[in-house]
Scaffold this active site. Structure first.
Site, mmCIF file in Angstrom:
data_model
loop_
_atom_site.group_PDB
_atom_site.id
_atom_site.type_symbol
_atom_site.label_atom_id
_atom_site.label_comp_id
_atom_site.label_asym_id
_atom_site.label_seq_id
_atom_site.Cartn_x
_atom_site.Cartn_y
_atom_site.Cartn_z
ATOM 1 N N ASP A 96 -8.111 -14.796 13.793
ATOM 2 C CA ASP A 96 -9.383 -14.684 13.084
ATOM 3 C C ASP A 96 -10.083 -16.038 13.165
ATOM 4 O OD1 ASP A 96 -8.139 -16.339 11.347
ATOM 5 O OD2 ASP A 96 -8.240 -15.015 9.622
ATOM 6 N N ASP A 286 -6.027 -4.575 10.627
ATOM 7 C CA ASP A 286 -5.020 -5.529 10.165
ATOM 8 C C ASP A 286 -5.105 -5.525 8.650
ATOM 9 O OD1 ASP A 286 -7.582 -7.251 10.062
ATOM 10 O OD2 ASP A 286 -6.110 -8.424 8.965
ATOM 11 N N CYS A 324 11.406 8.612 6.330
ATOM 12 C CA CYS A 324 11.324 7.393 7.151
ATOM 13 C C CYS A 324 12.661 7.138 7.846
ATOM 14 C CB CYS A 324 10.951 6.201 6.269
ATOM 15 S SG CYS A 324 10.894 4.625 7.150
ATOM 16 N N CYS A 326 13.496 4.188 9.299
ATOM 17 C CA CYS A 326 13.703 2.757 9.519
ATOM 18 C C CYS A 326 15.100 2.336 9.066
ATOM 19 C CB CYS A 326 12.616 1.935 8.829
ATOM 20 S SG CYS A 326 12.933 1.506 7.110
ATOM 21 N N CYS A 329 15.749 2.395 5.287
ATOM 22 C CA CYS A 329 15.904 3.734 4.706
ATOM 23 C C CYS A 329 17.200 4.403 5.164
ATOM 24 C CB CYS A 329 14.698 4.605 5.048
ATOM 25 S SG CYS A 329 13.223 4.065 4.156
ATOM 26 N N HIS A 355 10.485 -2.114 5.628
ATOM 27 C CA HIS A 355 10.144 -0.690 5.463
ATOM 28 C C HIS A 355 8.629 -0.483 5.486
ATOM 29 C CE1 HIS A 355 9.500 3.304 3.955
ATOM 30 N NE2 HIS A 355 8.665 2.743 3.088
HETATM 31 ZN ZN LIG Z 1 11.868 3.045 5.748
#
Ligand SMILES: [Zn+2]
Length: 392
Positions: A96, A286, A324, A326, A329, A355
């Site tokens: 930026d 973003d 989820c 990930c 999780c 996460h």
């Molecule tokens: Zn997750």
């Protein structure tokens, strides 16, 4: 015709929503894309190995000109071979301009035609940022995408205030363009190399301002497009205006920006904002929400937000989000994450940030897929319904 710095191609569309590809000298970015924010040359709380793992895997992250310029300083980063090498990240970077950070200093700054004078939040020293200085710094950092230096008026600015600010932004955009072009010719960029049919140079994006006034937004858009940039951003949103006004402004700008260039909505927003803005023609986003809120104990899930401090989770063995996949999780329970947060363990920030980024990045993956398979409207409806169910 000379090769361009980036190439953007729309490969599928659903209404105003579009799925595309931005080719850069440091890899291909599939759009719509969410770009994690790496303010001080780090995405807070995330190691780069994790960032590059299949859980997250962003093609591009943000660096922050204001922060890096003040500390460690541009000369240090240049001496270390540019920002990519300094931080150990070989994929694309967007920086930026510093305009927004200086704006957020409020009373500590003084804006003139030439630029903005302000006091460093680190040592109180008097500093001066202008379109020319911002271009020098960003070119020196070696990012793939550079933003023009703009002035951000608050969302609730009066018409006169917003008009003055928009006019100044238009003049600064022109100065940014001139200085940027000059610097590209003099090879000040620290990390460029020609790739494929790209020029190897950096790309410059213009920014549409105008606060909450549609007429000013339209004028800002026309003047920015007239100068000509590699992509176009919508700035000055999510700064205190009401949500319906934010979407009204996106509706009045995004779909009317040049169709063959990427459109970037700066600093927005929640998962719902992302999907609703994609539906209005935005390609790039973003936001600090997934990282900042993760550190503060808030998790984003497909069924709405979770405050991990809540006593409800004391012995809850379910993951943050059952939908989820990930690594957090797959391994940890809400009860454990609550314990870490209350005990002040640093792992709490690390896991919640992981996460949250996984959720944002996976949401965008699903957005892209749904546009490509002509299923976006159903995805959008079900996703928003899920978020507002608050059925955690
Ligand atoms: Zn997750």
């Amino acid at each position: 015709m000379t090769a361009s710095a980036i190439k953007f191609e729309v490969i599928a569309a659903a209404g105003e929503a579009r799925a595309g590809i931005i080719r850069t000298r440091r890899g291909v970015i599939e759009t719509p894309v969410f770009m994690p924010v790496g303010t001080a040359a780090t995405v807070k709380g995330i190691r780069f190995e994790e960032l590059e793992s299949s859980d997250l895997d962003p093609a591009i992250i943000l660096g922050n000109t204001y922060h890096l310029w003040l500390r460690p300083g541009i000369e240090t980063i240049k001496a270390c071979g540019g920002l990519h090498r300094f931080m150990g990240w070989q994929r694309a970077l967007l920086t930026d301009s510093g305009g927004f950070q200086v704006w957020s200093l409020g009373a500590l700054r003084k804006v003139s035609e030439e630029g903005t004078q302000f006091r460093s939040h680190i040592d109180g020293s008097l500093r001066f940022l202008s379109p020319e200085v911002s271009m020098e710094v960003q070119v020196g950092l070696g990012s793939e995408i550079i933003m023009v230096f703009d002035e951000c008026a608050p969302g609730r600015a009066t018409y006169d205030e917003a008009a003055r600010s928009m006019e100044l932004t238009a003049r600064w955009a022109k100065r940014s363009r001139v200085k940027f072009d000059e610097l590209q010719l003099s090879a000040k960029d620290s990390s460029g190399a020609p790739v494929d049919d790209l020029s190897g140079a950096q790309a410059l994006f213009g920014i549409v301002q105008g606060a909450g006034h549609l007429e000013l937004r339209r004028e800002s858009m026309a003047r920015t497009v007239e100068i000509g940039f590699d992509g176009y951003a919508i700035g000055g949103l999510s700064v205190g205006e009401e949500k319906p006004l934010m979407f009204e402004i996106i509706d009045a700008t995004a779909p009317h920006l040049p169709a063959h260039k990427p459109r970037y909505l700066m600093g927005v927003g929640t998962p719902e904002d992302l999907v609703e803005s994609v539906a209005r023609g935005v390609d790039m986003f973003d936001c600090v929400l997934p990282t900042r809120n993760g550190r503060n104990g808030q998790a984003f899930t497909s069924k709405g937000k979770i405050n991990i401090k809540n006593a409800r989770w004391t012995d809850d063995t379910r993951p943050l989000d059952e939908a989820c996949g990930c690594s957090v999780c797959r391994r940890h329970s809400r009860a454990y994450l609550r314990h870490l947060f209350l005990a002040g363990e640093m792992l709490s920030s690390i896991l919640l940030t992981h996460h949250n980024l996984a959720f944002f990045l996976d949401t965008m993956r699903r957005v892209r897929q749904s546009i490509r398979s002509d299923d976006f409207q159903r995805f959008r409806r079900e996703f928003i319904e899920g978020l507002s169910s608050n059925d955690n």
